[in-house]
Motif scaffolding. Structure first.
Motif, PDB file in Angstrom:
ATOM      1  N   ALA A 179       9.510  -5.230 -11.984  1.00 53.78           N
ATOM      2  CA  ALA A 179      10.569  -4.245 -12.144  1.00 53.78           C
ATOM      3  C   ALA A 179       9.948  -2.899 -11.571  1.00 53.78           C
ATOM      4  O   ALA A 179       9.225  -2.340 -11.821  1.00 53.78           O
ATOM      5  CB  ALA A 179      10.900  -4.083 -13.734  1.00 53.78           C
ATOM      6  N   ASP A 180      11.174  -2.457 -10.384  1.00 52.47           N
ATOM      7  CA  ASP A 180      10.843  -1.252  -9.948  1.00 52.47           C
ATOM      8  C   ASP A 180      11.979  -0.394 -10.393  1.00 52.47           C
ATOM      9  O   ASP A 180      13.081  -0.762  -9.912  1.00 52.47           O
ATOM     10  CB  ASP A 180      10.757  -1.128  -8.343  1.00 52.47           C
ATOM     11  CG  ASP A 180       9.862  -2.330  -7.968  1.00 52.47           C
ATOM     12  OD1 ASP A 180       8.505  -2.196  -8.484  1.00 52.47           O
ATOM     13  OD2 ASP A 180       9.783  -3.275  -7.081  1.00 52.47           O
ATOM     14  N   LEU A 181      11.646   0.636 -11.033  1.00 51.96           N
ATOM     15  CA  LEU A 181      12.500   1.490 -11.602  1.00 51.96           C
ATOM     16  C   LEU A 181      12.310   3.113 -11.041  1.00 51.96           C
ATOM     17  O   LEU A 181      11.477   3.672 -11.387  1.00 51.96           O
ATOM     18  CB  LEU A 181      12.616   1.731 -13.219  1.00 51.96           C
ATOM     19  CG  LEU A 181      13.312   2.866 -14.012  1.00 51.96           C
ATOM     20  CD1 LEU A 181      14.855   2.680 -13.540  1.00 51.96           C
ATOM     21  CD2 LEU A 181      12.804   2.569 -15.447  1.00 51.96           C
ATOM     22  N   ARG A 182      13.341   3.626 -10.599  1.00 49.24           N
ATOM     23  CA  ARG A 182      13.499   5.167  -9.946  1.00 49.24           C
ATOM     24  C   ARG A 182      14.628   5.760 -10.681  1.00 49.24           C
ATOM     25  O   ARG A 182      15.628   5.420 -10.598  1.00 49.24           O
ATOM     26  CB  ARG A 182      13.553   5.010  -8.485  1.00 49.24           C
ATOM     27  CG  ARG A 182      12.387   4.525  -7.698  1.00 49.24           C
ATOM     28  CD  ARG A 182      12.712   4.373  -6.398  1.00 49.24           C
ATOM     29  NE  ARG A 182      13.578   3.370  -5.827  1.00 49.24           N
ATOM     30  CZ  ARG A 182      14.381   3.106  -4.831  1.00 49.24           C
ATOM     31  NH1 ARG A 182      14.211   4.095  -3.877  1.00 49.24           N
ATOM     32  NH2 ARG A 182      14.971   2.023  -4.737  1.00 49.24           N
ATOM     33  N   ILE A 183      14.030   6.886 -11.335  1.00 48.65           N
ATOM     34  CA  ILE A 183      14.934   7.831 -11.902  1.00 48.65           C
ATOM     35  C   ILE A 183      14.902   9.257 -11.339  1.00 48.65           C
ATOM     36  O   ILE A 183      13.956   9.699 -11.309  1.00 48.65           O
ATOM     37  CB  ILE A 183      14.857   7.915 -13.369  1.00 48.65           C
ATOM     38  CG1 ILE A 183      15.074   6.505 -13.943  1.00 48.65           C
ATOM     39  CG2 ILE A 183      15.933   8.935 -14.188  1.00 48.65           C
ATOM     40  CD1 ILE A 183      14.594   6.620 -15.531  1.00 48.65           C
ATOM     41  N   ILE A 184      16.213   9.696 -10.694  1.00 50.86           N
ATOM     42  CA  ILE A 184      15.940  11.129  -9.793  1.00 50.86           C
ATOM     43  C   ILE A 184      17.271  11.804 -10.468  1.00 50.86           C
ATOM     44  O   ILE A 184      18.415  11.451 -10.567  1.00 50.86           O
ATOM     45  CB  ILE A 184      16.333  11.014  -8.471  1.00 50.86           C
ATOM     46  CG1 ILE A 184      15.327  10.090  -7.762  1.00 50.86           C
ATOM     47  CG2 ILE A 184      16.473  12.055  -7.588  1.00 50.86           C
ATOM     48  CD1 ILE A 184      15.471   9.412  -6.449  1.00 50.86           C
ATOM     49  N   ALA A 185      16.744  12.963 -11.109  1.00 51.54           N
ATOM     50  CA  ALA A 185      17.812  13.769 -11.601  1.00 51.54           C
ATOM     51  C   ALA A 185      17.519  15.544 -11.299  1.00 51.54           C
ATOM     52  O   ALA A 185      16.198  15.654 -11.532  1.00 51.54           O
ATOM     53  CB  ALA A 185      17.865  13.562 -13.238  1.00 51.54           C
ATOM     54  N   LYS A 186      18.554  16.009 -11.133  1.00 51.84           N
ATOM     55  CA  LYS A 186      18.596  17.550 -11.058  1.00 51.84           C
ATOM     56  C   LYS A 186      19.335  18.174 -12.008  1.00 51.84           C
ATOM     57  O   LYS A 186      20.665  18.034 -12.258  1.00 51.84           O
ATOM     58  CB  LYS A 186      18.717  18.200  -9.623  1.00 51.84           C
ATOM     59  CG  LYS A 186      18.799  19.585  -9.677  1.00 51.84           C
ATOM     60  CD  LYS A 186      18.879  20.117  -8.250  1.00 51.84           C
ATOM     61  CE  LYS A 186      20.110  19.959  -7.682  1.00 51.84           C
ATOM     62  NZ  LYS A 186      20.504  20.874  -6.531  1.00 51.84           N
ATOM     63  N   ALA A 187      18.669  18.970 -13.037  1.00 53.08           N
ATOM     64  CA  ALA A 187      19.549  19.361 -14.172  1.00 53.08           C
ATOM     65  C   ALA A 187      20.024  20.875 -13.614  1.00 53.08           C
ATOM     66  O   ALA A 187      19.149  21.595 -13.112  1.00 53.08           O
ATOM     67  CB  ALA A 187      18.721  19.567 -15.498  1.00 53.08           C
ATOM     68  N   ASN A 188      21.419  21.183 -14.123  1.00 56.59           N
ATOM     69  CA  ASN A 188      21.869  22.520 -13.685  1.00 56.59           C
ATOM     70  C   ASN A 188      22.792  23.053 -14.623  1.00 56.59           C
ATOM     71  O   ASN A 188      23.758  22.374 -15.015  1.00 56.59           O
ATOM     72  CB  ASN A 188      22.585  22.558 -12.361  1.00 56.59           C
ATOM     73  CG  ASN A 188      22.999  23.856 -11.754  1.00 56.59           C
ATOM     74  OD1 ASN A 188      23.473  24.746 -12.395  1.00 56.59           O
ATOM     75  ND2 ASN A 188      22.625  23.961 -10.354  1.00 56.59           N
ATOM     76  N   HIS A 189      22.508  24.036 -15.600  1.00 56.49           N
ATOM     77  CA  HIS A 189      23.243  24.382 -16.812  1.00 56.49           C
ATOM     78  C   HIS A 189      23.589  22.995 -17.703  1.00 56.49           C
ATOM     79  O   HIS A 189      24.519  22.855 -18.353  1.00 56.49           O
ATOM     80  CB  HIS A 189      24.407  24.972 -16.245  1.00 56.49           C
ATOM     81  CG  HIS A 189      24.319  26.311 -15.830  1.00 56.49           C
ATOM     82  ND1 HIS A 189      24.231  26.617 -14.287  1.00 56.49           N
ATOM     83  CD2 HIS A 189      23.937  27.368 -16.243  1.00 56.49           C
ATOM     84  CE1 HIS A 189      24.160  27.828 -13.895  1.00 56.49           C
ATOM     85  NE2 HIS A 189      24.087  28.509 -15.295  1.00 56.49           N
ATOM     86  N   SER A 190      22.311  22.329 -17.854  1.00 59.42           N
ATOM     87  CA  SER A 190      22.648  21.158 -18.523  1.00 59.42           C
ATOM     88  C   SER A 190      21.290  20.624 -19.208  1.00 59.42           C
ATOM     89  O   SER A 190      20.092  21.136 -19.197  1.00 59.42           O
ATOM     90  CB  SER A 190      23.011  19.965 -17.427  1.00 59.42           C
ATOM     91  OG  SER A 190      22.038  19.919 -16.477  1.00 59.42           O
TER      92      SER A 190
END
Length: 305
Positions: A179-190
């Motif tokens: 299993a190869d899992l990538r999570i990419i996130a940018k929070a903006n006012h959140s």
């Protein structure tokens, strides 16, 4: 969004209505309620009668990616999707999934629960993109079941964050699976809360989790990531790689990496860091003619890649 002359297997859904659905030879695509009625074996995965969502069953090899697009276009819509994707033995499949709101001010709720099942020797490349509005509430909750020698390559990317995102993923890995899992996130006012687990249950199974998180504009990110090895999983290997950047003084990131090992012949490792944008890097880009904002945006884009 796919056009009608494109023959990819697909499920396109707007608010609470199916806009387009297409099954190709060897791939069955149905609304979840219809799959419940037609295939009794799906009951052990759905558990209860699904009200909405999609069912995809990959029975034969196909070279075309499977497309799913879940869209909200009206204010105050509350979606409660129950999805199931099954890839049969020895099949390699690819899925491109988009969940989105068409504008920033709809104040919608998107709740999506699902199960993805990879049979023995199956492989799934799954790219999952989210694009939401400023006041949306989003809660994806998925479980993956990897059979012997199965391989999951999963990318989850938040391209436009909602006001509140509760993301949960649990992966059960069988013998020799990966299993190869990538999570990419940018929070903006959140506020973003991430909960991911890779459970290595079979011998020689392996898992790697990579998180790349950016908090800016009064945002808060919490990420709990776990890799666990069960007693029977001799030779299992796992690695957590969690990294975050805080852009402004009013934002925060909390990373909680956890390793659990019940077998002395298994190996688990992790690395985690939360940092800031370095002044010398910023000054260099600004000396090349970029404004401070554009320089920061460029650094963040590079980090999220």
């Amino acid at each position: 969004m796919a056009t009608k002359n494109v023959k990819n297997p697909r499920f396109l859904y707007l608010n609470h209505q199916i806009e387009e659905i297409y099954s190709r030879q060897g791939t069955v695509v149905l609304p979840s309620p219809k799959a419940w009625e037609k295939y009794k074996w799906t009951h052990r995965y759905f558990k209860t009668v699904p009200k909405e969502g999609y069912f995809i069953w990959v029975k034969k090899q196909t070279s075309l990616p499977i497309l799913t697009c879940i869209t909200i276009s009206l204010p105050h819509i509350q979606q409660q999707l129950n999805n199931l994707l099954v890839v049969e033995k020895g099949i390699t499949a690819r899925t491109e999934a988009i969940c989105q709101a068409v504008t920033n001010l709809l104040r919608t709720n998107h709740l999506s629960r699902g199960k993805i099942v990879l049979k023995k020797d199956a492989q799934l490349i799954y790219h999952h993109f989210h694009q939401w509005g400023y006041h949306d509430y989003v809660q994806p909750d998925y479980e993956y079941y990897l059979g012997e020698n199965a391989h999951l390559d999963y990318l989850y990317k938040v391209e436009n964050p909602p006001q509140d995102l509760q993301f949960k993923t649990i992966i059960h890995s069988g013998k020799n699976s990966r299993a190869d899992l990538r999570i990419i996130a940018k929070a903006n006012h959140s506020h973003i809360k991430i909960h991911d687990e890779v459970i290595l249950e079979g011998k020689q199974s392996s898992g790697i989790v990579r998180l790349r998180l950016v908090a800016e504009e009064k945002s808060k990110i919490e990420a709990y990531s776990q890799i666990a090895v069960k007693k029977k999983a001799a030779g299992a290997k796992g690695h957590l790689d969690c990294q975050g950047i805080i852009v402004d003084k009013d934002s925060s990131i909390r990373l909680i990496p956890e390793l659990r090992n019940e077998n002395k012949k298994a190996l688990l490792t992790h690395e985690a860091s939360i940092g800031r944008i370095e002044g010398d890097e910023l000054e260099y880009l600004m000396s090349r003619g970029l404004s401070q904002k554009k320089a920061i945006d460029l650094i963040v884009k590079g980090f999220l890649k």
